[in-house]
Design an enzyme around this catalytic site. Structure first.
Site, PDB file in Angstrom:
ATOM      1  N   ASP A   1       0.920  -0.767   0.108  1.00 14.09           N
ATOM      2  CA  ASP A   1       0.256  -0.051   0.220  1.00 14.09           C
ATOM      3  C   ASP A   1       0.474   1.015  -0.094  1.00 14.09           C
ATOM      4  O   ASP A   1       2.320   0.861   0.619  1.00 14.09           O
ATOM      5  CB  ASP A   1      -1.202  -0.576   1.269  1.00 14.09           C
ATOM      6  CG  ASP A   1      -1.538   1.024   1.406  1.00 14.09           C
ATOM      7  OD1 ASP A   1      -2.446   1.957   1.007  1.00 14.09           O
ATOM      8  OD2 ASP A   1      -1.388   1.661   2.593  1.00 14.09           O
TER       9      ASP A   1
ATOM     10  N   ASP B   1      -0.573   5.451   0.857  1.00 13.75           N
ATOM     11  CA  ASP B   1      -0.737   6.286   1.857  1.00 13.75           C
ATOM     12  C   ASP B   1      -0.760   5.416   3.195  1.00 13.75           C
ATOM     13  O   ASP B   1      -1.274   3.907   3.522  1.00 13.75           O
ATOM     14  CB  ASP B   1      -2.075   6.618   2.062  1.00 13.75           C
ATOM     15  CG  ASP B   1      -1.949   7.868   0.922  1.00 13.75           C
ATOM     16  OD1 ASP B   1      -0.710   8.483   0.919  1.00 13.75           O
ATOM     17  OD2 ASP B   1      -2.922   8.084  -0.697  1.00 13.75           O
TER      18      ASP B   1
ATOM     19  N   ASP C   1      -1.671  -0.852   6.348  1.00 13.45           N
ATOM     20  CA  ASP C   1      -2.012  -0.254   7.211  1.00 13.45           C
ATOM     21  C   ASP C   1      -3.403  -0.106   7.917  1.00 13.45           C
ATOM     22  O   ASP C   1      -3.783   0.178   9.073  1.00 13.45           O
ATOM     23  CB  ASP C   1      -1.043   0.954   7.500  1.00 13.45           C
ATOM     24  CG  ASP C   1      -1.901   2.365   6.800  1.00 13.45           C
ATOM     25  OD1 ASP C   1      -2.232   2.540   7.199  1.00 13.45           O
ATOM     26  OD2 ASP C   1      -2.086   1.543   5.361  1.00 13.45           O
TER      27      ASP C   1
END
Length: 218
Positions: free
Chosen positions: A7, A9, A166
């Protein structure tokens, strides 16, 4: 070969302030009161359209379009003036993994392709990610489409792949695609949410993450 999918961001890039500010500008453009910071950040990982719909469920399609347009304009301006930084240790992790002959790296992100291209150019990461899957081409996370496309691009089986993210959306996406999921705690969702989403491991920093990936790949 094994595949490591990142990922962006909240995992590679610390874009928290830019995302929050840009969303506020988007709501301002639609004449609406911006949502609280924790509400905005809890939707990071979703595609922009879906995040806006969830943040402003009572607003109509026209308001959603104005929010999205305002966000994109503010984000693009902010990225040009001061690009969000990589998290500490991210560059070293990518360099170490890229140096291995048995690993391929990919991206699966709710960002636009334009944003991913700008991020790669800003940090000199050209050639690092052999597959780049973005919100421009796929349904929002946690749908598995981005991961499935990365598997198709690289020819690597799901059983030989790991998703690094995250948010619980990343973990759910990985689970739906049949790949291992590693969560990281420096982003937007708590460790408990990552585990509930299906994380096999939850790591506290990039040094621990790099070690975990290399142990997984052994």
């Amino acid at each position: 070969m094994k595949l490591v999918i990142f990922d962006v961001d909240g995992t590679l890039v610390d874009s928290q302030q830019l995302i929050f500010t840009s969303m506020g500008r988007g709501f301002d453009a639609a004449g609406l009161t911006p949502p609280a910071r924790d509400r905005v950040l809890s939707r990071v990982g979703l595609s922009l359209d879906r995040a806006v719909s969830e943040l402003a469920p009572a607003a109509g399609d026209d308001a959603h379009r104005r929010i999205v347009a305002g966000y994109r304009s503010a984000y693009a301006f902010g990225r040009l003036t001061q690009h969000p930084p990589l998290y500490p240790g991210a560059r070293d992790c990518l360099a170490r993994l890229t140096a291995r002959r048995d690993l391929l790296l990919a991206i699966a992100t709710g960002m636009s392709r334009r944003g991913v291209t700008a991020m790669i150019e800003a940090y000199g990461l050209e050639g690092v990610f052999v597959s780049q899957q973005t919100a421009d081409d796929h349904p929002s996370k946690p749908a598995p489409d981005m991961i499935l496309a990365a598997l198709s691009d690289t020819g690597v089986a799901a059983a030989e792949s790991v998703m690094i993210g995250d948010t619980e959306y990343d973990m759910q996406m990985a689970r739906s695609a049949g790949v291992t999921a590693f969560g990281v705690t420096w982003g937007y969702h708590a460790a408990e949410a990552l585990r509930a989403g299906g994380a096999a491991q939850v790591l506290p920093d990039f040094a621990a993450l790099t070690d975990a990936i290399e142990e997984w790949a052994a």
